[in-house]
Motif scaffolding. Structure first.
Motif, PDB file in Angstrom:
ATOM      1  N   ALA A  15       0.852  -1.194   0.000  1.00 60.21           N
ATOM      2  CA  ALA A  15       0.000   0.000   0.000  1.00 60.21           C
ATOM      3  C   ALA A  15       0.885   1.240   0.000  1.00 60.21           C
ATOM      4  O   ALA A  15       2.007   1.213   0.507  1.00 60.21           O
ATOM      5  CB  ALA A  15      -0.915   0.012   1.223  1.00 60.21           C
ATOM      6  N   VAL A  16       0.355   2.296  -0.588  1.00 63.03           N
ATOM      7  CA  VAL A  16       0.999   3.601  -0.527  1.00 63.03           C
ATOM      8  C   VAL A  16       0.104   4.500   0.307  1.00 63.03           C
ATOM      9  O   VAL A  16      -1.090   4.655  -0.006  1.00 63.03           O
ATOM     10  CB  VAL A  16       1.178   4.214  -1.935  1.00 63.03           C
ATOM     11  N   ILE A  17       0.659   5.037   1.384  1.00 60.65           N
ATOM     12  CA  ILE A  17      -0.072   6.009   2.203  1.00 60.65           C
ATOM     13  C   ILE A  17       0.591   7.349   1.932  1.00 60.65           C
ATOM     14  O   ILE A  17       1.710   7.607   2.376  1.00 60.65           O
ATOM     15  CB  ILE A  17      -0.047   5.603   3.682  1.00 60.65           C
ATOM     16  N   ASP A  18      -0.090   8.174   1.154  1.00 61.36           N
ATOM     17  CA  ASP A  18       0.510   9.401   0.635  1.00 61.36           C
ATOM     18  C   ASP A  18      -0.062  10.601   1.381  1.00 61.36           C
ATOM     19  O   ASP A  18      -1.213  10.986   1.175  1.00 61.36           O
ATOM     20  CB  ASP A  18       0.237   9.507  -0.873  1.00 61.36           C
ATOM     21  N   CYS A  19       0.763  11.176   2.249  1.00 60.81           N
ATOM     22  CA  CYS A  19       0.338  12.319   3.069  1.00 60.81           C
ATOM     23  C   CYS A  19       1.041  13.609   2.657  1.00 60.81           C
ATOM     24  O   CYS A  19       1.112  14.557   3.437  1.00 60.81           O
ATOM     25  CB  CYS A  19       0.594  12.032   4.543  1.00 60.81           C
ATOM     26  N   ASP A  20       1.573  13.633   1.435  1.00 61.05           N
ATOM     27  CA  ASP A  20       2.091  14.886   0.901  1.00 61.05           C
ATOM     28  C   ASP A  20       0.904  15.843   0.705  1.00 61.05           C
ATOM     29  O   ASP A  20      -0.248  15.413   0.587  1.00 61.05           O
ATOM     30  CB  ASP A  20       2.779  14.603  -0.432  1.00 61.05           C
ATOM     31  N   LEU A  21       1.218  17.137   0.652  1.00 63.43           N
ATOM     32  CA  LEU A  21       0.184  18.156   0.391  1.00 63.43           C
ATOM     33  C   LEU A  21      -0.569  17.882  -0.914  1.00 63.43           C
ATOM     34  O   LEU A  21      -1.773  18.132  -1.023  1.00 63.43           O
ATOM     35  CB  LEU A  21       0.876  19.521   0.301  1.00 63.43           C
ATOM     36  N   HIS A  22       0.186  17.381  -1.909  1.00 63.20           N
ATOM     37  CA  HIS A  22      -0.361  17.184  -3.260  1.00 63.20           C
ATOM     38  C   HIS A  22      -0.802  15.739  -3.464  1.00 63.20           C
ATOM     39  O   HIS A  22      -0.212  14.826  -2.885  1.00 63.20           O
ATOM     40  CB  HIS A  22       0.708  17.522  -4.301  1.00 63.20           C
ATOM     41  N   GLN A  23      -1.803  15.545  -4.314  1.00 67.27           N
ATOM     42  CA  GLN A  23      -2.233  14.175  -4.577  1.00 67.27           C
ATOM     43  C   GLN A  23      -1.124  13.372  -5.273  1.00 67.27           C
ATOM     44  O   GLN A  23      -0.421  13.905  -6.155  1.00 67.27           O
ATOM     45  CB  GLN A  23      -3.475  14.148  -5.475  1.00 67.27           C
ATOM     46  N   ARG A  59      -7.436   8.845  -9.986  1.00 68.06           N
ATOM     47  CA  ARG A  59      -8.179   8.117  -8.956  1.00 68.06           C
ATOM     48  C   ARG A  59      -7.329   7.130  -8.200  1.00 68.06           C
ATOM     49  O   ARG A  59      -6.881   6.130  -8.752  1.00 68.06           O
ATOM     50  CB  ARG A  59      -9.370   7.401  -9.589  1.00 68.06           C
ATOM     51  N   SER A  60      -7.089   7.409  -6.924  1.00 70.76           N
ATOM     52  CA  SER A  60      -6.442   6.431  -6.049  1.00 70.76           C
ATOM     53  C   SER A  60      -7.529   5.458  -5.593  1.00 70.76           C
ATOM     54  O   SER A  60      -8.717   5.702  -5.809  1.00 70.76           O
ATOM     55  CB  SER A  60      -5.847   7.118  -4.821  1.00 70.76           C
ATOM     56  N   ASN A  61      -7.154   4.375  -4.926  1.00 73.49           N
ATOM     57  CA  ASN A  61      -8.183   3.514  -4.333  1.00 73.49           C
ATOM     58  C   ASN A  61      -9.000   4.296  -3.320  1.00 73.49           C
ATOM     59  O   ASN A  61     -10.205   4.105  -3.198  1.00 73.49           O
ATOM     60  CB  ASN A  61      -7.554   2.296  -3.653  1.00 73.49           C
ATOM     61  N   LEU A  62      -8.317   5.171  -2.588  1.00 75.82           N
ATOM     62  CA  LEU A  62      -9.027   6.072  -1.681  1.00 75.82           C
ATOM     63  C   LEU A  62      -8.350   7.438  -1.712  1.00 75.82           C
ATOM     64  O   LEU A  62      -7.141   7.533  -1.509  1.00 75.82           O
ATOM     65  CB  LEU A  62      -9.016   5.513  -0.243  1.00 75.82           C
ATOM     66  N   ASP A  63      -9.151   8.458  -1.991  1.00 79.21           N
ATOM     67  CA  ASP A  63      -8.660   9.834  -1.967  1.00 79.21           C
ATOM     68  C   ASP A  63      -9.435  10.610  -0.921  1.00 79.21           C
ATOM     69  O   ASP A  63     -10.668  10.508  -0.858  1.00 79.21           O
ATOM     70  CB  ASP A  63      -8.915  10.517  -3.324  1.00 79.21           C
ATOM     71  N   TYR A 102      -2.736  21.927  -7.534  1.00 77.85           N
ATOM     72  CA  TYR A 102      -2.087  20.971  -8.430  1.00 77.85           C
ATOM     73  C   TYR A 102      -2.045  19.612  -7.742  1.00 77.85           C
ATOM     74  O   TYR A 102      -1.875  19.572  -6.520  1.00 77.85           O
ATOM     75  CB  TYR A 102      -0.651  21.455  -8.740  1.00 77.85           C
ATOM     76  N   PRO A 103      -2.108  18.492  -8.379  1.00 78.27           N
ATOM     77  CA  PRO A 103      -2.275  18.271  -9.818  1.00 78.27           C
ATOM     78  C   PRO A 103      -3.745  18.060 -10.193  1.00 78.27           C
ATOM     79  O   PRO A 103      -4.604  18.048  -9.311  1.00 78.27           O
ATOM     80  CB  PRO A 103      -1.517  16.954 -10.001  1.00 78.27           C
ATOM     81  N   ILE A 104      -3.986  17.868 -11.481  1.00 76.55           N
ATOM     82  CA  ILE A 104      -5.287  17.344 -11.913  1.00 76.55           C
ATOM     83  C   ILE A 104      -5.391  15.940 -11.334  1.00 76.55           C
ATOM     84  O   ILE A 104      -4.470  15.140 -11.478  1.00 76.55           O
ATOM     85  CB  ILE A 104      -5.379  17.310 -13.459  1.00 76.55           C
ATOM     86  N   LYS A 105      -6.481  15.670 -10.630  1.00 73.53           N
ATOM     87  CA  LYS A 105      -6.544  14.444  -9.829  1.00 73.53           C
ATOM     88  C   LYS A 105      -6.747  13.183 -10.675  1.00 73.53           C
ATOM     89  O   LYS A 105      -7.576  13.157 -11.583  1.00 73.53           O
ATOM     90  CB  LYS A 105      -7.664  14.534  -8.789  1.00 73.53           C
TER      91      LYS A 105
END
Ligand SMILES: [Zn+2]
Length: 302
Positions: free
Chosen positions: A133-141, A171-175, A166-169
């Motif tokens: 899994a990737v848990i992405d907690c950066d400001l940007h998607q 689809r992650s599994n969960l956003d 930014y960016p144009i989103k």
């Protein structure tokens, strides 16, 4: 614009604060272009290796030089190494990486190579893991990561970010797209609900934690307005959440554009501190210096 001095500053601060010794740092091996090809298309890898300015390289917002491309390849090598080390030790932090805007067929937003995806794909290919899994907690998607793993059920992608930015989103599994000015409580409330569910439902055998410092309140690019304390709690939710379930976790640095680079460094060092804490390796804070007893009067001699 991208503050490259933060890497050296984080390294130096970890030593100065007694959190790490020089021998605790491991340097990645020479990058292997085959690792890069696990994620990126042959045409795009070719453009990078030949420094060709094409539709695939032009959106990087970076110059295209051999040093820079080698740097991005080396960042990927570092994330691969950190993934291997995390599988052995439980936690391994990469003091670099997190270039989550790079897609399989192009670079963008300061990112040529998606080291997060490369690390995971190498572990899958080597059959060291079956799910990640990737848990992405950066400001940007994490738009590049989301797109790369869009049709790959082995890899769950989660991103919590500032929505109107930014960016144009993709689809992650969960956003979770947060409003401007969300602040500590709203952010960590969402994160605290999402993380346990992801770890329980998807059962990843490795988590890459994209620990960007740019949700910080004085960041020049964002306005999520988290404090250092709020960001440290964010780190705890992710890192402790993984570690207590026996899931290896790899924090990577990603973004951070505070007006004062020392603030960005503070946020990243706090992430390292949380890694040490869950491993039981956090040095005890230095004791207050003992108050010196007043010098005794010399004994009188008669
Ligand atoms: Zn960012």
């Amino acid at each position: 614009m991208f503050p490259t001095d933060k890497y050296r500053l984080v390294h130096d601060r970890l030593i100065v604060e007694g959190l790490a010794k020089p021998e605790d740092f491991v340097e990645p091996p020479e990058p292997n272009p085959d690792d890069i090809r696990l994620v990126h298309t042959p045409q795009y890898v070719d453009d990078m290796l030949n420094l060709r300015w094409t539709s695939r390289t032009v959106r990087s917002e970076l110059p295209l030089t051999w040093e820079i491309i080698q740097g991005y390849f080396l960042f990927a090598s570092g994330t691969v190494l950190a993934c291997r080390l995390a599988l052995e030790k439980g936690v391994a932090m990469h003091l670099g990486g997190g270039f989550h805007h790079a897609s399989q067929d192009h670079g963008e937003g300061f990112c040529y190579v998606n080291d997060v995806a490369v690390g995971i794909m190498r572990m899958l290919k080597d059959k060291l893991i079956e799910r990640a899994a990737v848990i992405d907690c950066d400001l940007h998607q994490g738009n590049g990561t989301a797109r790369i793993f869009e049709d790959d059920e082995r890899v769950y992608t989660f991103s919590i970010h500032q929505e109107h930015l930014y960016p144009i989103k993709e689809r992650s599994n969960l956003d979770i797209g947060l409003d401007d000015e969300a602040g500590d409580d709203v952010y960590n409330d969402h994160l605290g609900k999402a993380v346990p569910k992801i770890l329980t439902d998807h059962k990843p055998q490795l988590v890459v934690y994209v620990a960007g410092a740019d949700p910080f309140k004085d960041d020049q690019l964002g306005s999520l307005r988290l404090t250092k304390r709020g960001l440290a709690l964010r780190d705890r939710i992710v890192i402790e959440g993984c570690h207590k379930r026996g899931i290896p976790v790899v924090p990577v640095l990603a973004g951070g554009y505070a007006h004062d680079t020392q603030d960005t460094v503070d946020v990243h060092v706090n992430t390292a501190r949380e890694c040490l804490r869950v491993l039981g390796e956090l040095p005890k804070p230095a004791a207050e210096p003992a108050v010196e007893a007043p010098a005794e009067e010399p004994a009188k001699t008669e």
